[in-house]
Scaffold this motif. Structure first.
Motif, PDB file in Angstrom:
ATOM      1  N   HIS A  98       0.806  -1.224   0.000  1.00 12.95           N
ATOM      2  CA  HIS A  98       0.000   0.000   0.000  1.00 12.95           C
ATOM      3  C   HIS A  98       0.836   1.270   0.000  1.00 12.95           C
ATOM      4  O   HIS A  98       0.561   2.216  -0.730  1.00 12.95           O
ATOM      5  CB  HIS A  98      -0.940   0.013   1.212  1.00 12.95           C
ATOM      6  CG  HIS A  98      -1.980  -1.046   1.169  1.00 12.95           C
ATOM      7  ND1 HIS A  98      -2.699  -1.338   0.044  1.00 12.95           N
ATOM      8  CD2 HIS A  98      -2.418  -1.916   2.128  1.00 12.95           C
ATOM      9  CE1 HIS A  98      -3.551  -2.322   0.300  1.00 12.95           C
ATOM     10  NE2 HIS A  98      -3.389  -2.699   1.549  1.00 12.95           N
ATOM     11  N   LEU A 149       1.185   4.513  -3.243  1.00 18.45           N
ATOM     12  CA  LEU A 149       0.966   5.961  -3.277  1.00 18.45           C
ATOM     13  C   LEU A 149       2.052   6.658  -4.079  1.00 18.45           C
ATOM     14  O   LEU A 149       1.789   7.598  -4.832  1.00 18.45           O
ATOM     15  CB  LEU A 149       0.934   6.518  -1.852  1.00 18.45           C
ATOM     16  CG  LEU A 149      -0.091   5.902  -0.899  1.00 18.45           C
ATOM     17  CD1 LEU A 149      -0.038   6.597   0.452  1.00 18.45           C
ATOM     18  CD2 LEU A 149      -1.486   6.001  -1.483  1.00 18.45           C
ATOM     19  N   TYR A 185       1.512   6.073  -7.756  1.00 17.72           N
ATOM     20  CA  TYR A 185       0.536   7.021  -8.295  1.00 17.72           C
ATOM     21  C   TYR A 185       1.213   8.329  -8.679  1.00 17.72           C
ATOM     22  O   TYR A 185       0.920   8.938  -9.708  1.00 17.72           O
ATOM     23  CB  TYR A 185      -0.548   7.321  -7.259  1.00 17.72           C
ATOM     24  CG  TYR A 185      -1.575   6.235  -7.073  1.00 17.72           C
ATOM     25  CD1 TYR A 185      -2.027   5.478  -8.135  1.00 17.72           C
ATOM     26  CD2 TYR A 185      -2.109   5.985  -5.813  1.00 17.72           C
ATOM     27  CE1 TYR A 185      -2.974   4.490  -7.951  1.00 17.72           C
ATOM     28  CE2 TYR A 185      -3.064   4.994  -5.623  1.00 17.72           C
ATOM     29  CZ  TYR A 185      -3.488   4.249  -6.698  1.00 17.72           C
ATOM     30  OH  TYR A 185      -4.429   3.284  -6.512  1.00 17.72           O
ATOM     31  N   GLY A 243      -7.476   2.219  -6.889  1.00 19.07           N
ATOM     32  CA  GLY A 243      -7.949   3.313  -6.055  1.00 19.07           C
ATOM     33  C   GLY A 243      -9.298   3.057  -5.436  1.00 19.07           C
ATOM     34  O   GLY A 243      -9.537   3.388  -4.278  1.00 19.07           O
ATOM     35  N   TYR A 299      -8.210   3.183   3.060  1.00 15.28           N
ATOM     36  CA  TYR A 299      -7.010   4.009   3.041  1.00 15.28           C
ATOM     37  C   TYR A 299      -7.306   5.342   2.360  1.00 15.28           C
ATOM     38  O   TYR A 299      -7.366   5.436   1.143  1.00 15.28           O
ATOM     39  CB  TYR A 299      -5.871   3.280   2.341  1.00 15.28           C
ATOM     40  CG  TYR A 299      -5.394   2.066   3.110  1.00 15.28           C
ATOM     41  CD1 TYR A 299      -4.660   2.215   4.281  1.00 15.28           C
ATOM     42  CD2 TYR A 299      -5.694   0.783   2.673  1.00 15.28           C
ATOM     43  CE1 TYR A 299      -4.232   1.104   4.999  1.00 15.28           C
ATOM     44  CE2 TYR A 299      -5.265  -0.330   3.387  1.00 15.28           C
ATOM     45  CZ  TYR A 299      -4.532  -0.154   4.553  1.00 15.28           C
ATOM     46  OH  TYR A 299      -4.114  -1.244   5.256  1.00 15.28           O
ATOM     47  N   VAL A 333      -4.762   6.465  -0.207  1.00 12.92           N
ATOM     48  CA  VAL A 333      -4.830   5.817  -1.511  1.00 12.92           C
ATOM     49  C   VAL A 333      -5.902   6.482  -2.357  1.00 12.92           C
ATOM     50  O   VAL A 333      -5.702   6.762  -3.541  1.00 12.92           O
ATOM     51  CB  VAL A 333      -5.107   4.309  -1.357  1.00 12.92           C
ATOM     52  CG1 VAL A 333      -5.308   3.656  -2.722  1.00 12.92           C
ATOM     53  CG2 VAL A 333      -3.955   3.639  -0.617  1.00 12.92           C
ATOM     54  N   SER A 393      -5.264   8.388  -5.823  1.00 12.71           N
ATOM     55  CA  SER A 393      -5.878   7.817  -7.024  1.00 12.71           C
ATOM     56  C   SER A 393      -6.788   8.832  -7.710  1.00 12.71           C
ATOM     57  O   SER A 393      -6.861   8.861  -8.944  1.00 12.71           O
ATOM     58  CB  SER A 393      -6.662   6.550  -6.676  1.00 12.71           C
ATOM     59  OG  SER A 393      -7.747   6.839  -5.828  1.00 12.71           O
TER      60      SER A 393
END
Length: 721
Positions: free
Chosen positions: A477, A481, A484, A520, A526, A529, A533
């Motif tokens: 996780h 991020l 992304y 996402g 989260y 996230v 996203s």
């Protein structure tokens, strides 16, 4: 029992009686433990130490003025011949000074510092190191605020500090260093005549055997670099200072243990939930433009991540030394290279990984300040660093990623086949590294390279996209991020080139978009996230909308349910993504406008986002954007009136927020309101409108004639039949 009373005034009275009883001289008739004054003093010290937190709690809650005898009594106890009594009183006073500095310097207490500051200075020469340390720590609380009582005694304070410069107690040396760092900021005029000796002293303390002293002393160079006199007073000391700072940039043994530096492969180990930090997409929030230079925030991120070790203490000698070298490089520029290049030559090619790693950090730290002077050496250094990306030690690979990102601007200015292509190729390999720390560093470095290279990356897009898509299957996780961020930066940097047939034909891009958006939306717990996203979705909408468009019906309810102002970062990025979609569809940045231009696609999802939409839009003042947004919502209600029924009161409230809507928009509101009222009937409408606050009832009646019974001739056709 009374001390456990729920009544706070009772508790306070009992506590004050308990504490003040400690300050009474014990008589023979007091009973208690026998054993002489020494034992009584020891007991008093224990009581004072254990009650110090309670004393300062009362003080911090503004109760010092209700306990006027406390400070005088504590100061009186400082003169006790019994060491334990003196030390216990000082401990309590230090806590009070730390937590109540402002009130101590106020008229509310008749400015007790006028007495306390001279009193503390007397104890700088006490024979007990702990007492000396307490005394300095107490006075230090009043330096930054330039407290008048201290400023009146600034010269004896500084003289006493100098007298303690060779103290054998580490805690005393630490507090002396802390005092000099703060004085450098607020009373440089008093230190200037002694600056040569102070610098020599700080050089010694930056190499102190005690790590806490070393860290405090290292702060001195950061603070000095911010002073206008830095270059003048420090230039002659650079030959001694630079090696000291460089030496401080090595990982300590405890650092390596805490970082699990012996663990080379950890990609399969799940992240801890606390590892996932809030993260803004690079310069991509609603209020920010995508064009323009680097922001201060981004530069700060670089500095904060000098050694990529947020898992250990927030601030340590390695970070402080690297930050100091960074700012000094910006002060002295290329003049610094005379002292640092000989060290770099040895460090960068050292066989011991720990030393080589520190050299790579040094090279990155000086990049901004010494770039011009480093250019002649980069043709040799960049290929060496690219090779270091394959080092067997993960900590070497990760810091190399960061250092290379600091020289990305130079790399992209050279022929791409010589430097850019090899660097990009190796960074992409590190994005797929088996070590999570390296993955993170590589993604961040690649995002920086993307910003610098922009369309220079177009020939390699297929390779880049294949790598980033595969990374989704590898990442935990936290690194998701950062991934992304790299993807969003790519979309920003190459823009419409993502739509080229050679890219689209491979279906990589479609799979790429689907992977991003699925990742996402499938991680609802989260927030970070979701935040990243949504920002990425906006970037992809700008760059390759043709692949986003088929998924709009799925995206809109997700975005709509995240329009929660209490989660400001998520809400901002969701709103921005909606805006980018709206722009691509032919209108501007609201879900209402999107509904206005394509109501058939969005209206079926109306029920899922109408409540937060109304709650958010009711707080916006009348303007053109609000006008178009409400037109969109009204159009969607016309297409799907059932979607608003459950939350119609929120729509009414949002309509009432308008001060002066345009006539045709007012007519749209009128038809929807009366259509709902006619559909449910007068009796049900009366029951429904009883829930309205009185101002809402009055406003709807005054502006739209929505009353218990319809006035003659104003019947509107029903939308809800």
């Amino acid at each position: 029992k009374e001390s456990q009373s729920p009544d706070t005034s009772t508790q306070r009275s009992v506590q004050q009686v308990s504490f003040t009883s400690l300050f009474r001289p014990r008589s023979e008739g007091d009973g208690g433990v026998s054993g002489g004054a020494g034992l009584n003093g020891a007991l008093l010290c224990i009581c004072l130490c254990s009650s110090g937190i309670l004393i300062t709690t009362i003080a911090s809650k503004g109760e010092l003025q209700n306990w006027p005898e406390l400070l005088p009594k504590l100061c009186l106890l400082l003169d006790s011949e019994d060491y334990n009594t003196c030390e216990g009183a000082f401990g309590a006073l230090q806590k009070i000074c730390e937590d109540s500095a402002e009130i101590l310097d106020s008229d509310m207490l008749d400015r007790p510092l006028n007495v306390m500051i001279p009193k503390f200075l007397q104890f700088f020469k006490h024979n007990s190191p702990k007492i000396r340390s307490h005394a300095i720590a107490c006075v230090n609380q009043f330096i930054i605020s330039r407290t008048q009582a201290l400023m009146l005694h600034i010269d004896p304070f500084i003289e006493n500090l100098f007298a303690l410069s060779g103290d054998e107690e580490p805690e005393v040396r630490k507090n002396v260093c802390r005092a000099l760092v703060m004085l450098l900021e607020v009373r440089l005029d008093r230190l200037l005549p002694h600056m040569h000796n102070i610098i020599e002293y700080m050089l010694q303390r930056t190499q102190d055997q005690d790590e806490n002293v070393t860290l405090e002393a290292c702060e001195f160079w950061l603070t000095l670099a911010e002073q206008p006199v830095c270059k003048e007073v420090l230039c002659g000391h650079l030959p001694k200072l630079i090696p000291v700072l460089v030496n401080g940039m090595k990982y300590s043994e405890i650092d390596i243990i805490l970082l699990k530096g012996d663990v080379e492969e950890d990609e399969a180990i799940p992240d801890n939930e606390q590892d996932i930090r809030p993260r803004f997409h690079r310069s991509r929030t609603v209020a920010q433009q995508h064009e323009g230079g680097d922001s201060i925030e981004e530069e700060d991120d670089d500095e904060d991540d000098l050694d990529d070790d947020e898992t250990i203490s927030d601030w340590n000698l390695r970070k402080c030394s690297a930050a100091a070298l960074d700012v000094l490089a910006n002060v002295f520029r290329d003049d610094l290279l005379l002292h640092i290049l000989p060290l770099l030559k040895e460090l960068l090619f050292h066989p011991e990984w720990l030393i080589k790693e520190s050299g790579i950090l040094v090279l990155g730290a000086i990049a901004e300040g010494c770039m011009q002077g480093m250019i002649p050496y980069l043709p040799e250094l960049i290929p060496h660093l690219v090779q270091c990306l394959s080092d067997k030690k993960a900590l070497v690979r990760s810091i190399t990623c960061w250092t290379l990102s600091r020289y990305a601007h130079w790399v992209v200015s050279q022929p791409p086949d010589i430097y850019l292509k090899p660097l990009m190729t190796e960074l992409l390999k590190r994005i797929l590294d088996s070590n999570k720390r390296v993955q993170e560093a590589a993604c961040s470095a690649f995002a920086t390279l993307e910003e610098e290279a922009c369309t220079e990356l177009v020939p390699y897009l297929s390779f880049i996209l294949d790598t980033l898509v595969f990374a989704f299957s590898k990442y935990q996780h936290k690194n998701l991020l950062i991934l992304y961020d790299a993807i969003g930066t790519l979309a920003d940097s190459v823009g419409h080139h993502l739509n080229k047939p050679v890219i689209a034909q491979s279906n990589t891009q479609k799979y790429f978009v689907a992977t991003v958006c699925t990742s996402g939306s499938c991680l609802p717990l989260y927030l970070e996230v979701r935040q990243s996203s949504f920002a990425l979705l906006g970037d992809l909408t700008k760059a390759c909308f043709q692949h986003v468009k088929p998924c709009i019906a799925n995206f809109m309810p997700i975005l709509g349910t995240n329009l929660n102002p209490e989660l400001i970062s998520v809400c901002n990025n969701a709103t921005w993504a909606i805006g980018e979609i709206s722009i691509q569809m032919g209108e501007t940045i609201t879900i209402g406008r999107l509904g206005y231009v394509c109501p058939q696609e969005v209206a079926p999802m109306l029920q899922q986002f109408i409540r937060p939409w109304c709650t958010s839009l009711r707080n916006i003042r009348d303007n053109e954007e609000k006008d178009s947004a409400f037109r969109g919502i009204c159009t969607m209600i016309t297409v799907n009136p059932g979607g608003v029924v459950q939350d119609f009161i929120f729509f009414c409230d949002a309509v009432a927020s308008w001060m002066n809507p345009k006539d045709d928009l007012r007519e749209m509101f009128y038809k929807i309101l009366h259509g709902f009222k006619n559909q449910v009937g007068d009796e049900n409408w009366i029951h429904f409108s009883d829930q309205f606050p009185l101002p809402l009832k009055e406003r709807l009646a005054a502006f739209y004639g929505v009353q218990a019974r319809e006035p003659t001739g104003l019947l509107a056709p029903s939308l809800f039949s």
